[in-house]
Design a protein around this motif. Structure first.
Motif, mmCIF file in Angstrom:
data_model
loop_
_atom_site.group_PDB
_atom_site.id
_atom_site.type_symbol
_atom_site.label_atom_id
_atom_site.label_comp_id
_atom_site.label_asym_id
_atom_site.label_seq_id
_atom_site.Cartn_x
_atom_site.Cartn_y
_atom_site.Cartn_z
ATOM 1 N N UNK A 115 -15.225 -4.775 38.850
ATOM 2 C CA UNK A 115 -14.148 -4.068 39.542
ATOM 3 C C UNK A 115 -14.437 -3.971 41.044
ATOM 4 N N UNK A 116 -15.695 -3.736 41.394
ATOM 5 C CA UNK A 116 -16.073 -3.691 42.801
ATOM 6 C C UNK A 116 -15.899 -5.070 43.447
ATOM 7 N N UNK A 117 -16.247 -6.126 42.724
ATOM 8 C CA UNK A 117 -16.033 -7.480 43.255
ATOM 9 C C UNK A 117 -14.554 -7.746 43.479
ATOM 10 N N UNK A 118 -13.715 -7.236 42.583
ATOM 11 C CA UNK A 118 -12.270 -7.365 42.758
ATOM 12 C C UNK A 118 -11.827 -6.641 44.028
ATOM 13 N N UNK A 119 -12.400 -5.458 44.253
ATOM 14 C CA UNK A 119 -12.103 -4.737 45.486
ATOM 15 C C UNK A 119 -12.489 -5.532 46.714
ATOM 16 N N UNK A 120 -13.649 -6.199 46.671
ATOM 17 C CA UNK A 120 -14.097 -7.007 47.811
ATOM 18 C C UNK A 120 -13.152 -8.178 48.063
ATOM 19 N N UNK A 121 -12.640 -8.763 46.984
ATOM 20 C CA UNK A 121 -11.689 -9.866 47.155
ATOM 21 C C UNK A 121 -10.424 -9.379 47.853
ATOM 22 N N UNK A 122 -9.977 -8.177 47.503
ATOM 23 C CA UNK A 122 -8.826 -7.603 48.209
ATOM 24 C C UNK A 122 -9.179 -7.337 49.680
ATOM 25 N N UNK A 123 -10.396 -6.850 49.914
ATOM 26 C CA UNK A 123 -10.845 -6.622 51.299
ATOM 27 C C UNK A 123 -10.737 -7.902 52.123
ATOM 28 N N UNK A 124 -11.179 -9.019 51.528
ATOM 29 C CA UNK A 124 -11.217 -10.291 52.256
ATOM 30 C C UNK A 124 -9.835 -10.805 52.650
ATOM 31 N N UNK A 125 -8.801 -10.222 52.070
ATOM 32 C CA UNK A 125 -7.451 -10.599 52.504
ATOM 33 C C UNK A 125 -6.782 -9.438 53.230
ATOM 34 N N UNK A 126 -7.583 -8.430 53.604
ATOM 35 C CA UNK A 126 -7.072 -7.321 54.387
ATOM 36 C C UNK A 126 -6.226 -6.335 53.613
ATOM 37 N N UNK A 127 -6.264 -6.398 52.274
ATOM 38 C CA UNK A 127 -5.479 -5.495 51.422
ATOM 39 C C UNK A 127 -6.324 -4.264 51.097
ATOM 40 N N UNK A 128 -6.363 -3.318 52.037
ATOM 41 C CA UNK A 128 -7.215 -2.144 51.862
ATOM 42 C C UNK A 128 -6.685 -1.199 50.791
ATOM 43 N N UNK A 129 -5.377 -1.181 50.577
ATOM 44 C CA UNK A 129 -4.795 -0.273 49.578
ATOM 45 C C UNK A 129 -5.311 -0.607 48.189
ATOM 46 N N UNK A 130 -5.219 -1.878 47.816
ATOM 47 C CA UNK A 130 -5.692 -2.278 46.481
ATOM 48 C C UNK A 130 -7.211 -2.239 46.386
ATOM 49 N N UNK A 131 -7.892 -2.550 47.486
ATOM 50 C CA UNK A 131 -9.355 -2.471 47.474
ATOM 51 C C UNK A 131 -9.804 -1.043 47.199
ATOM 52 N N UNK A 132 -9.232 -0.084 47.922
ATOM 53 C CA UNK A 132 -9.593 1.324 47.744
ATOM 54 C C UNK A 132 -9.292 1.785 46.320
ATOM 55 N N UNK A 133 -8.166 1.336 45.777
ATOM 56 C CA UNK A 133 -7.793 1.710 44.413
ATOM 57 C C UNK A 133 -8.855 1.260 43.411
#
Length: 436
Positions: free
Chosen positions: A210-228
């Motif tokens: 789940x944390x890796x999924x958050x990092x993938x969202x980070x890498x596309x600048x999607x902080x909302x989904x990363x934080x979730x």
């Protein structure tokens, strides 16, 4: 108390019965990680296995099972140096009597890969595959070894084999990583979502995915989904260090540096992970505390050096950390030491894109732009869309005189992730100014 007494009695019995075989005891967890039923169950299981080993010293299975538990404990606590040594002693004692013990070979491969002894880890995995070619787990180890050595085509083949045998969290997460390497970031997110769905909520492996999924969202600048994703990870596994580190990065992007520092220090207090020192150093710098930033960077260098020295002197317990040391030395301004360690890592695995990226950046920092361009070209051979890599490539191309290509790469990096590190944003300012 009874469980700990059982652990110590088992340890003493084994030590007395066989002074050559020192089976290391389980270490007490500290703080929040010592709470909850998971830790109580781990202690109980370890005590039972140590007792079985003392009762049946010729039975390999309790040793293999204990090694597996120690490997899980290393992952949870971050105390790899201690538990890697403990696991390898157990596994080597099994393999000494039976060199073809499949599970012992697999777990030894896993420990060696964790220590960054990638060639040796892949060798053990290949031995295991020759014994049993119908086991998904061992193909995962082969994926990991081949990725780290830069054998990406072989990694894909092993990944395909793995998922065909057992589609689960482990195989989906590796597919995600390979898709990311080949520049398919959306496909990487889809595969990591499948990995999370295949895992049991709250288990360390599921939380890691789940944390890796958050990092993938980070890498596309999607902080909302990363934080979730980080919030869900913490709700399912309270005090999960890597989720706190994720939340720290979100706070950093939002320029809430004090909260980011608090979050990363919380993570640092839970798990021994050198990456947290690197993140903390950057946060201190952003928060206008250069002395603390330098001190933290120097602490990281010292800690990594200890591992590197142990790895060079004892391949049974040491963790190679030369790529990490290269970046750490850059942060302290010691470019010559950065180059020394980048070359050591490059000589171990010259085909790996991350190693070539590191060597390229060290060369750039030292003014060796032509060499930097050579290595960054290798780093981009898989079409990775990692924003940091693209930005570094753009800076190097611009410095070399290819301003058009450099500018395109820099702008692409910023479009993918507008939250690049301060060091990179400072580097790109002159090039963006020239093209505006």
């Amino acid at each position: 108390m009874l469980v700990l007494l059982g652990l110590m009695i088992g340890f003493i019995v084994l030590f007395k019965n066989n002074k050559k075989e020192e089976i290391l005891p389980l270490k007490e967890r500290q703080g929040a990680m010592a709470k909850g039923s998971e830790w109580a169950k781990t202690k109980e299981n370890v005590a039972k296995l140590i007792q079985k080993i003392s009762e049946k010293p010729d039975d390999p299975e309790p040793r293999v099972q204990l090694a597996q538990l120690y490997m899980e404990e290393a992952r949870i606590t971050g105390d790899h140096q201690y538990y890697d040594m403990a696991s390898l002693r157990l596994l080597n004692s099994v393999l000494k009597k039976d060199p073809n013990h499949f599970e012992a070979l697999c777990f030894k491969s896993m420990v060696l890969l964790s220590q960054h002894h990638f060639s040796e880890g892949l060798d053990e995995a290949d031995k295991a595959i020759s014994i049993n070619g119908y086991n998904a787990f061992v193909y995962g180890l082969a994926v990991d070894g081949n990725v780290e050595l830069g054998n990406y085509d072989d990694a894909v083949k092993n990944s395909d084999k793995m998922v065909s045998i057992r589609p689960d969290l482990s195989s989906y997460s590796r597919i995600s990583y390979l898709r990311e390497i080949y520049g398919d970031n959306d496909g990487a997110i889809d595969a990591m979502k499948m990995a999370v769905s295949a895992g049991f909520p709250g288990l360390e492996q599921t939380s890691w995915c789940r944390v890796q999924l958050g990092k993938l969202y980070e890498n596309k600048g999607d902080l909302t989904n990363a934080k979730l994703e980080y919030e869900i990870a913490l709700s399912q596994r309270p005090d999960y260090a890597y989720a706190y580190a994720g939340e720290a990065r979100i706070e950093k992007y939002n320029k809430n540096y004090k909260q980011a520092i608090a979050d990363i220090q919380k993570a640092q207090g839970l798990v021994n992970d050198y990456g947290f020192y690197d993140e903390l150093s950057e946060l201190f710098k952003l928060n206008g505390e250069p002395a603390k930033a330098k001190q933290t960077a120097e602490e990281l260098v010292n800690k990594l050096n200890k591992d590197a020295e142990t790895g060079n002197s004892d391949d049974q317990i040491g963790h190679y950390a030369d790529k990490e040391l290269a970046y750490a030395y850059l942060k302290t301004g010691n470019n010559n030491k950065a180059m020394e360690h980048a070359l050591i890592e490059y000589n171990r695995r010259p085909n790996n894109i991350d190693v070539n990226e590191a060597l390229a950046w060290v060369n750039y920092k030292m003014g060796n732009v032509k060499d930097a361009d050579k290595y960054i070209s290798v780093a981009m051979k898989t079409n990775s869309q990692n924003p940091t890599l693209l930005c570094q490539a753009g800076i190097i191309k611009s410095k070399l005189g290819d301003k058009e290509k450099g500018n395109l790469l820099i702008k692409k990096a910023l479009s993918l992730d507008p939250y690049l590190s301060q060091d990179l944003t400072n580097e790109i300012k002159p090039y963006l100014a020239m093209n505006n």
